[in-house]
Design a protein around this motif. Sequence first.
Motif, mmCIF file in Angstrom:
data_model
loop_
_atom_site.group_PDB
_atom_site.id
_atom_site.type_symbol
_atom_site.label_atom_id
_atom_site.label_comp_id
_atom_site.label_asym_id
_atom_site.label_seq_id
_atom_site.Cartn_x
_atom_site.Cartn_y
_atom_site.Cartn_z
ATOM 1 N N GLN A 48 0.827 -1.196 0.000
ATOM 2 C CA GLN A 48 0.000 0.000 0.000
ATOM 3 C C GLN A 48 0.865 1.250 0.000
ATOM 4 O O GLN A 48 0.525 2.255 -0.646
ATOM 5 N N ARG B 293 1.927 1.799 -3.472
ATOM 6 C CA ARG B 293 0.790 2.302 -4.260
ATOM 7 C C ARG B 293 0.563 3.789 -3.982
ATOM 8 O O ARG B 293 0.306 4.571 -4.911
ATOM 9 N N GLU C 114 4.922 0.450 -9.646
ATOM 10 C CA GLU C 114 4.520 -0.267 -8.431
ATOM 11 C C GLU C 114 4.958 -1.725 -8.479
ATOM 12 O O GLU C 114 5.558 -2.245 -7.521
#
Length: 281
Positions: free
Chosen positions: A35, A38, A60
């Motif tokens: 995360q 991201r 990513e």
Amino acid sequence: MMKRLLLVAGAALMSGLVIAQEPVAPPQVDLEQQQALRDAVSGTSRGITNVMRDAYRNPERTLAFFGVTPQQTVIEIWPGGGWYTEILAPLLREDGKLIAAHFDPESEVAFFRRSRTEFEEKMAGAPDVYDKVELTTLNYDPQLPIAEPGSADRVLTFRNVHNWLSAGEDKAALVFEKFYAALKPGGMLGVVEHQARAGTSLEQMIDSGYVTQTKVRELAEAAGFQLVSVSPVNQNVQDSTDHPEGVWTLPPTLRLGDKDRARYLAIGESDRMTLLFVKPE
């Protein structure tokens, strides 16, 4: 003398001192780290033209494959205008460290000097993003390290190997040795490079900007690295790698200008290898 050498070698083998390198498992990022990657990729500090290249550069997934996490010390090699720096700087700002090993500010190459200056101006223009980035130099001086020896968790290089080969195979070998020296034992080197077809000659690599996987592995392994894994994440099967102006025929350079522009835009950016190496423990 020969008998003595054979006895020593045999004793070393029996004692386990001479062993083949054990395979190293590819790094894994957990959900929280994924995360964070991201969030860094979707950050508002990124330039819109850079974001538009994500479809080709897959930041990513590439950084996850390299096992980059927010707590690491990461060295980005020759960051140019800072495409990946825009992602890595906020990712590492709080709990990690980003070292940008840029061009030599005193290089004889005008482009190198100009690029370094523009990068420094970019850093100074957004201190809330780049204030903790440490700027160092990667050149061909064997006495100038890119960072403190054994200090980095990751060294990352994106589309640079062909430049070092153009300077000479000895220069390319020296660069990989500097990467090895900067990494901690167990630290990893991530390489993205334009991928030539197997059997491409060194002269063709230098002319075209495309490099074979074999050549990259040769350079890395000669420096002491061990291959961990290969990812197809940045492959582009539409790229034949055979273009009038080499890799620079394709976007983002489009060296031919308007000639066959639609054709090269349809191909997209180059076919690229994505390799991960480790400095053995």
